[in-house]
Write a protein that holds these residues in place. Sequence first.
Motif, PDB file in Angstrom:
ATOM      1  N   PRO A 170       1.213  -1.079   0.392  1.00  0.00           N
ATOM      2  CA  PRO A 170       0.070   0.087   0.058  1.00  0.00           C
ATOM      3  C   PRO A 170       0.557   1.640   0.340  1.00  0.00           C
ATOM      4  O   PRO A 170       1.029   2.210  -0.306  1.00  0.00           O
ATOM      5  CB  PRO A 170      -0.709  -0.305   1.401  1.00  0.00           C
ATOM      6  N   LEU A 171       1.601   1.372   0.587  1.00  0.00           N
ATOM      7  CA  LEU A 171       2.755   2.772   0.879  1.00  0.00           C
ATOM      8  C   LEU A 171       3.022   2.753  -1.155  1.00  0.00           C
ATOM      9  O   LEU A 171       3.040   3.905  -1.171  1.00  0.00           O
ATOM     10  CB  LEU A 171       3.753   1.969   1.789  1.00  0.00           C
ATOM     11  N   LEU A 172       3.793   1.488  -1.400  1.00  0.00           N
ATOM     12  CA  LEU A 172       4.143   1.867  -2.459  1.00  0.00           C
ATOM     13  C   LEU A 172       3.151   2.479  -3.637  1.00  0.00           C
ATOM     14  O   LEU A 172       3.302   3.105  -3.884  1.00  0.00           O
ATOM     15  CB  LEU A 172       4.701   0.909  -3.463  1.00  0.00           C
ATOM     16  N   LEU A 173       1.616   2.318  -3.699  1.00  0.00           N
ATOM     17  CA  LEU A 173       0.939   2.477  -4.092  1.00  0.00           C
ATOM     18  C   LEU A 173       0.391   4.143  -3.877  1.00  0.00           C
ATOM     19  O   LEU A 173       0.368   4.810  -4.484  1.00  0.00           O
ATOM     20  CB  LEU A 173      -0.492   1.377  -4.492  1.00  0.00           C
ATOM     21  N   ALA A 174       0.529   4.638  -3.053  1.00  0.00           N
ATOM     22  CA  ALA A 174       0.324   5.491  -2.108  1.00  0.00           C
ATOM     23  C   ALA A 174       1.589   6.546  -2.903  1.00  0.00           C
ATOM     24  O   ALA A 174       1.613   7.468  -3.118  1.00  0.00           O
ATOM     25  CB  ALA A 174       0.532   5.703  -0.557  1.00  0.00           C
ATOM     26  N   GLN A 175       3.255   6.003  -2.530  1.00  0.00           N
ATOM     27  CA  GLN A 175       4.256   6.730  -3.489  1.00  0.00           C
ATOM     28  C   GLN A 175       3.314   7.261  -4.942  1.00  0.00           C
ATOM     29  O   GLN A 175       4.148   8.120  -4.987  1.00  0.00           O
ATOM     30  CB  GLN A 175       5.145   6.258  -3.000  1.00  0.00           C
ATOM     31  N   LEU A 176       3.457   6.192  -5.643  1.00  0.00           N
ATOM     32  CA  LEU A 176       3.312   6.408  -6.869  1.00  0.00           C
ATOM     33  C   LEU A 176       1.921   7.627  -7.291  1.00  0.00           C
ATOM     34  O   LEU A 176       2.065   8.363  -7.523  1.00  0.00           O
ATOM     35  CB  LEU A 176       3.102   4.978  -7.571  1.00  0.00           C
ATOM     36  N   LYS A 177       0.912   7.301  -6.473  1.00  0.00           N
ATOM     37  CA  LYS A 177      -0.043   8.360  -6.392  1.00  0.00           C
ATOM     38  C   LYS A 177       0.799   9.701  -6.588  1.00  0.00           C
ATOM     39  O   LYS A 177       0.862  10.707  -7.505  1.00  0.00           O
ATOM     40  CB  LYS A 177      -1.061   8.083  -6.172  1.00  0.00           C
ATOM     41  N   CYS A 178       1.417  10.108  -5.100  1.00  0.00           N
ATOM     42  CA  CYS A 178       2.199  11.405  -4.532  1.00  0.00           C
ATOM     43  C   CYS A 178       3.098  11.527  -5.910  1.00  0.00           C
ATOM     44  O   CYS A 178       3.540  13.443  -5.351  1.00  0.00           O
ATOM     45  CB  CYS A 178       2.724  10.925  -3.366  1.00  0.00           C
ATOM     46  N   LEU A 230      10.327  14.845  -6.495  1.00  0.00           N
ATOM     47  CA  LEU A 230      10.602  15.012  -5.026  1.00  0.00           C
ATOM     48  C   LEU A 230       9.406  13.725  -4.826  1.00  0.00           C
ATOM     49  O   LEU A 230      10.576  13.721  -3.169  1.00  0.00           O
ATOM     50  CB  LEU A 230       8.899  16.148  -4.695  1.00  0.00           C
ATOM     51  N   LEU A 231       9.334  12.475  -5.097  1.00  0.00           N
ATOM     52  CA  LEU A 231       9.449  11.736  -4.261  1.00  0.00           C
ATOM     53  C   LEU A 231      10.610  10.986  -4.023  1.00  0.00           C
ATOM     54  O   LEU A 231      10.488  10.111  -2.276  1.00  0.00           O
ATOM     55  CB  LEU A 231       7.953  10.446  -4.931  1.00  0.00           C
ATOM     56  N   LEU A 232      11.353  10.529  -4.722  1.00  0.00           N
ATOM     57  CA  LEU A 232      12.087  10.098  -4.543  1.00  0.00           C
ATOM     58  C   LEU A 232      13.316  10.551  -3.462  1.00  0.00           C
ATOM     59  O   LEU A 232      13.562  10.182  -2.743  1.00  0.00           O
ATOM     60  CB  LEU A 232      13.118   9.282  -5.886  1.00  0.00           C
ATOM     61  N   ARG A 233      12.883  12.295  -3.715  1.00  0.00           N
ATOM     62  CA  ARG A 233      14.251  12.785  -2.393  1.00  0.00           C
ATOM     63  C   ARG A 233      12.854  12.784  -0.561  1.00  0.00           C
ATOM     64  O   ARG A 233      13.471  12.323   0.112  1.00  0.00           O
ATOM     65  CB  ARG A 233      13.823  14.377  -2.637  1.00  0.00           C
ATOM     66  N   ALA A 234      11.561  12.523  -0.728  1.00  0.00           N
ATOM     67  CA  ALA A 234      11.182  12.404   0.071  1.00  0.00           C
ATOM     68  C   ALA A 234      10.798  10.210   0.820  1.00  0.00           C
ATOM     69  O   ALA A 234      11.357  10.832   1.832  1.00  0.00           O
ATOM     70  CB  ALA A 234       9.249  11.931  -0.234  1.00  0.00           C
ATOM     71  N   VAL A 235      11.820   9.829  -0.035  1.00  0.00           N
ATOM     72  CA  VAL A 235      11.871   8.594  -0.083  1.00  0.00           C
ATOM     73  C   VAL A 235      13.204   8.323   1.087  1.00  0.00           C
ATOM     74  O   VAL A 235      13.455   7.871   2.232  1.00  0.00           O
ATOM     75  CB  VAL A 235      11.317   7.618  -1.589  1.00  0.00           C
ATOM     76  N   ILE A 236      14.406   9.033   0.131  1.00  0.00           N
ATOM     77  CA  ILE A 236      15.546   8.976   0.685  1.00  0.00           C
ATOM     78  C   ILE A 236      15.637   9.564   2.540  1.00  0.00           C
ATOM     79  O   ILE A 236      16.194   8.775   3.409  1.00  0.00           O
ATOM     80  CB  ILE A 236      16.564   9.575  -0.799  1.00  0.00           C
TER      81      ILE A 236
END
Length: 323
Positions: A170-178, A230-236
Amino acid sequence: MNMLQQVLQPTHDLLVKEGEEANFRWSWWDEGVVCFTPKMAYDCSVVISAGVHGNETAPIELLFKIYDDLMAGRLQLKVGLLLILGNPEAIRQGVRYINYDMNRMFSGAYQNIEACAETERVQKLEQYCLDFYDIAPYTQRYHYDLHTAIREAIFPTFAMLPYQTHAYDPLLLAQLKCADLDALVYHNSVGVTFSHFSMHVCHAHSVTLELGKAKPFGHNHLADFRGIDLLLRAVIAQDTLPLRRKETIKQFAVQQAIIKKTATFQLNLSPDAANFSQFKRGDWVTKSSEQDVMYATENFYILFPNPNVALGLRAGLLLKRIE
Ligand SMILES: [Zn+2]
């Protein structure tokens, strides 16, 4: 040394192979493969790859900037991180691949291909991923494999999720939407892509991202890639996810692969038709011969259409819209 300089230099012996910053250690494992390990405990191990196709430059430029910002302390590292430039020689030459498409040879498929630099590289990349996830075996595993598409697309940025029998994270799917992607596509069969390998063999939450159209270095509008950056930076940095700014993400499931069965094979599309072009129910989709015509039994969409592939290969993927 910057990743860009390192990869684009004709001789690429590294001067320094490992080092330490205030909050993390880094080490180069190979050309275009660098591992970052936080000094603090961490919960996630993240692989980000780009340049598995050498001419898909925008994601490569994103990785260079992430690398520079980590090394300069402008981006905090709160995850184990492996950055991979997939095919350095193809990147140097500005081509998709040298001998064979690397994203068709993971999960052992390289064994069916005549040995070349790319079969060797794929085996090494598989091992690096296994080694990397083993550094902190009880952390959550993620893999983002970044690409750009060859043709225009009605939905320019989309994610391809590998076929899997367990639930999607679910987190991956949420990330892709964001990440402001336009669409998600769920595969319906086992693949030989990098993301399928990391999902299946490394048990990572994996995705292939198609981020707009491939252009030469220096011709990308990196603003178009802001969402994924932005997403990749938020993940890192393990920050809160960015807010989605686009309309609701569209979701599709692969219905079937279209296989070119005959030399007279025709696809009912103009040669430059965009990804996600639609067939209405009742339209003919393919003609393998006068007798062998496939019609759309409902509204279908097409991805990666290419009637010019060799006999027996995939000429496109038919998708169905899902909610
Ligand atoms: Zn690609």
